[in-house]
Structure formats: C-alpha cells, structure tokens
Design an enzyme around this catalytic site. Structure first.
Site, short mmCIF file in Angstrom:
data_model
loop_
_atom_site.label_atom_id
_atom_site.label_comp_id
_atom_site.label_asym_id
_atom_site.label_seq_id
_atom_site.Cartn_x
_atom_site.Cartn_y
_atom_site.Cartn_z
N GLU A 393 74.49 45.11 59.65
CA GLU A 393 74.25 46.21 58.59
C GLU A 393 75.32 45.94 57.64
OE1 GLU A 393 73.29 50.06 59.90
OE2 GLU A 393 74.33 50.94 58.37
N GLU A 398 78.25 54.94 51.43
CA GLU A 398 77.69 55.89 52.09
C GLU A 398 78.61 56.99 51.63
OE1 GLU A 398 75.71 55.62 56.23
OE2 GLU A 398 77.52 54.41 56.07
#
Ligand code: MG
Length: 514
Positions: A393, A398
């Site tokens: 990932e 974020e």
C-alpha cells in the site's frame, strides 16, 4: 588571452548584427538558436517593471529574460505607417484615421516615441534567441485596409530580412491567408479559436494560438494539432495553476503577462524532462465522476474496512461524490445509511487506471473536524503477492481531523505495516491543509518511493533486496480517493457530530510516467 578572444568575437558579433551585409542571408541565421522554452511575453515583458506594453523597453526586457517569443500588436496609420499599439485608439486619436506625425507627438509613459514596426524589428534583430510574434490587428474601417496592413507588414519584414524572427498572428483569417499568399514559408498562427487543426493545415497556417478555454474544453485539441503538424500556443495564461495545466500537456507556447513566473516553472519541468502525462482527471464536468475513469468501492462497507470505520460508502450518489465548479467533492454526511451513522464516497481507478511506477499528483483541500480521515492512496491492482499487506500500500496523503496541521505519507508491506507498528512513513506540517489547496505528490520508481507537498520532499522509502515482503512495489497499482469517518486512526479522539457535512475537495489528479 581568453578575454581578448572573447572581446574580438563580441565586436565581430556586434558588427554583424548592426550591419547586415549581403553575405548575411536569411539562410545564415540558424533557427536552432531561438530558445525553446515556449514562453511568450504578451506585449513584451512589461508587468513586473511597470513598462508600457508594446514598447521597445518591454521588448528589451523580454529579450533579457530569454523568453522564446515576445508578442506585439501592429496597426496601420492613416498615412500607411506600421505602428505598435494594442487598442485602435491612442491618446484619444483613432490610429487608422491619424497620421504618424500626429500620433508620435504623444510619447509612451516611459518617454519612448510610439514605436514603428521598422524600429521595433531592428531592435529585435540584434539578437537571435527570442522570436518576434507580430500580431496584425484587423482594420476597424475595411477589409481592404486589413489586407493592406498584411501586405505592408510582409513587405517590411522581407525588406529588412526579418523573416527568421517573425511569427505572424491575427484574429482575422483573411489577414493570415494573405500573408501565406505573399510568403508561403511565413510562420502564421490564428487567434480566434474556431478553426480545426486539419483546416489550418489545409490553409497553410502553421499554428493555433487560442484562448485557454478552447484547449481546456476539448482535451484532444492539442494532441490532434500535434498529429496534424500544427503548432499550439495558448493565451493569456497568468494563473500559475493554468501554467501547470498547459506545461503538463506539452503545449508548444504559452503567452503570458507573467514571463518570470512561467520561466521558473519551465526550468523546474526541465529538471525532470521525462515525465509524460499519461492519465488525468481535471474534474471539469458536472454531475457524477467520469465512469470511464472511476469506480465506487464498497467492498468493506459491511466490515468497516478492517479499521472499524463508521461510514457507508454510497455508489453513484451525488450527495457523496459530485463534480461542481471544476472540482471533485467527496462529501461525508451524518445520515443513517445501511446501518451506519454516516455516508461518504470512495473512488478507485482499479482496472481503469493501473500503473507500475509513475508520478501521482493530486491537488486537494482537506476537510476539518474531529473524526474525519481523508486519504489519497494506492493499492496493488492484482494482489500478486497476496492480500493486504503482502501486495503493498502506498499512501500519498492521509490526514486526520483531530490533527489538522499534519499530513502523512506512508508505505505498508508484509514486513512494514501498521498492524505490527512497523509501517514506514512521515508527516509534514501543512498549516493550511484544511483551508487551501495543496499539491500532494508521490513519485514511485524501481528503487524508491518519494512523497512531496507542493514540491517539497518529506518522505522517501528505498527498496531493500529482500523480496516482496519489504518491496512489493514492482506490480501495477491503482489510485483511491476516499473520506472515511472514525476508524482506528481517524476516530481515535472521537467524532464531532456538530460539523457535518465534511468535504474532501480535489481539483485534479494527474499521472505521469517516464
Ligand atoms: Mg496581442
């Protein structure tokens, strides 16, 4: 010794330029000397130093900046003199109805005499780096005078052998056709935006110099022009973001009032000459996201996506995923949905956009409020090495609402992931992440993953030679954009229900590869 040679050479060059001799023919001028940075100063480079537009001073400034082209506007006086001015009226006098002697009584605001084409070109021809982009202003009186302007301009240019420097541009198609008739090898570009590349080619016009909305409205235009052998120039691009847009599309020329800013951007781009735009969404339509580019991801709705998330991701619901005013809005709402307390949206490009290596650039403004967890990230498209985290990932960006001034980039693999507390990532302070747009970028190649905010590198992760458990990043990945509510990280300090709805706003997604 070296200095003497240099001086001698300079004197030689100087004499060559001011005294064009019979030996100096047009063919002796090397077209390759002209700069290829694509920057065209609109009416010269006047803005930063407060110079008059279309002045010799603004031309000299453009030349000193080393732009590829300097544009200027030409009109015909009542007595047939070619003069530089943008508007048809100068100091209250209609240029076409006034003799040059009457006009030149009024100097430009820097004291210059109103330039004639003749003296302007002679200044411009003292160098061979910056092209002279000659705009012919159509007559307000008659078509005959428009054509006369074209004839006189071509005669002047040819007489002083300025052809290698000149690109003729005009809003009047007949003016350009007349120029092509008089000088079939002349470079010409049409300004009015309403003729296709194929038609321009058929008419012997060499380029399209169109308003940015023409090119933005039809994303194929620039590519079609390239295929047809038609050069492209866009006017007038002063917004740095619009500069990025056209630089990403490799347009041939950008006409701007801000050449200093554009030159800087061109230099930055030249540091990485190999990135080519391979996929993008500018979100310039309205309604739902483009279904040829985006999927709705709902797989984890029932189990909270493994993070105990509190939202239900809806499919093709304008309440949660909508395009308006040139941006994608992913909106999280407090409304009971399929047993969850909140609705939201999660988009992926899986099987519509999958890339092995590249540069992923997303301009976004983040939501604020405790409990929000927006993400711009990537997962393996084929899960070649197995389910998460084995196939990896990459988190481009974020953000969690309870820590609004930080954004994070992280990678997860079998060896390094958050379930073990071994994930590898970094945060950077972005004080205006929730109030302003920023560009979140990750570059991923064979050996490294690097993340940036607004071009500032803050995280990198290098390949280890220990197999896929540390580096599964040699397979295609796809993009994901979502706005989660709550969950292990986003909900760590609770969810503030007083501030819904929340929006993750995305201006564009651009993917580049080498
Ligand atoms: Mg102009």
């Amino acid at each position: 010794m070296q200095k003497t040679i240099f001086l001698t050479f300079s004197v030689f060059l100087f004499l060559t330029f001011i005294q064009p001799s019979a030996a100096q023919t047009n063919s002796a001028i090397n077209q390759g000397n002209f700069l290829k940075n694509g920057v065209v100063a609109h009416r010269g480079a006047w803005k930063k130093d407060g110079l008059p537009q279309n002045s010799i001073a603004s031309l000299k400034k453009a030349i000193s900046l080393e732009v590829a082209g300097s544009e200027f506007d030409v009109q015909l006086t009542a007595d047939g003199v070619l003069v530089l001015n943008h508007d048809p009226v100068y100091e209250g006098l209609h240029i076409e109805k006034t003799k040059y002697s009457g006009l030149k009584k009024y100097p430009l605001k820097n004291g210059e005499v109103l330039p004639t084409l003749d003296n302007y070109l002679k200044i411009g021809m003292k160098q061979q780096k910056t092209r002279l982009i000659l705009e012919l202003k159509p007559s307000q009186i008659s078509k005959e005078r428009s054509l006369l302007l074209a004839q006189k301009a071509v005669a002047k240019v040819n007489k002083i052998r300025a052809q290698p420097w000149i690109t003729y541009i005009s809003f009047d198609y007949d003016i350009l056709k007349e120029i092509v008739r008089l000088d079939p090898s002349a470079k010409t570009m049409y300004l009015n935006g309403n003729v296709s590349p194929e038609q321009l080619k058929a008419d012997g016009i060499s380029g399209a110099d169109y308003h940015f909305n023409v090119f933005k409205k039809d994303e194929q235009w620039i590519g079609n022009a390239r295929k047809a052998g038609i050069e492209t120039n866009v006017w007038t691009v002063n917004d740095p973001l619009l500069m990025d847009y056209f630089l990403a599309r490799d347009i041939d020329y950008i006409t701007t009032d801000e050449p200093e800013i554009l030159l800087k951007k061109v230099a930055e781009k030249e540091q990485n000459p190999n990135w080519k735009l391979v996929w993008f969404d500018e979100f310039n339509t309205t309604g739902l996201p483009d279904s040829t580019k985006w999927n709705y991801d709902t797989r984890g709705n029932t189990y909270g996506w493994g993070n105990n998330e509190a939202q239900w991701y809806n499919v093709a619901n304008l309440k949660n995923t909508q395009l308006t005013d040139g941006t994608l809005k992913i909106i999280a709402r407090q409304e009971p949905t399929s047993g969850k307390k909140y609705s939201s949206g999660r988009l992926t490009t899986k099987s519509k956009g999958d890339w092995k290596y590249g540069k992923f650039e997303v301009r976004a403004k983040l939501p604020s409020g405790k409990g929000t967890w927006p993400a711009i990230w990537m997962l393996s498209s084929d899960n070649t090495y197995g389910g998460w985290p084995k196939s990896g990932e990459i988190d481009i960006m974020e953000h969690v609402g309870y820590d609004p001034d930080s954004v994070h980039s992280t990678v997860h693999t079998q060896k390094y992931n958050h379930t073990k507390g071994t994930q590898v990532g970094k945060a950077i302070a972005v004080k205006t992440a929730i109030s302003q747009f920023h560009v979140y970028t990750t570059e991923w190649d064979e050996n490294e993953i690097r993340s940036y905010v607004d071009g500032i590198l803050y995280f990198s992760f290098q390949k280890e030679d220990s197999g896929f458990d540390a580096w599964p990043f040699d397979q295609p990945f796809h993009l994901i954009l979502n706005l989660a509510i709550g969950g292990g990280w986003g909900g760590k300090h609770g969810i503030d229900d007083s501030k819904f709805p929340h929006t993750l706003e995305v201006d564009y997604v651009r993917v580049y590869q080498k």
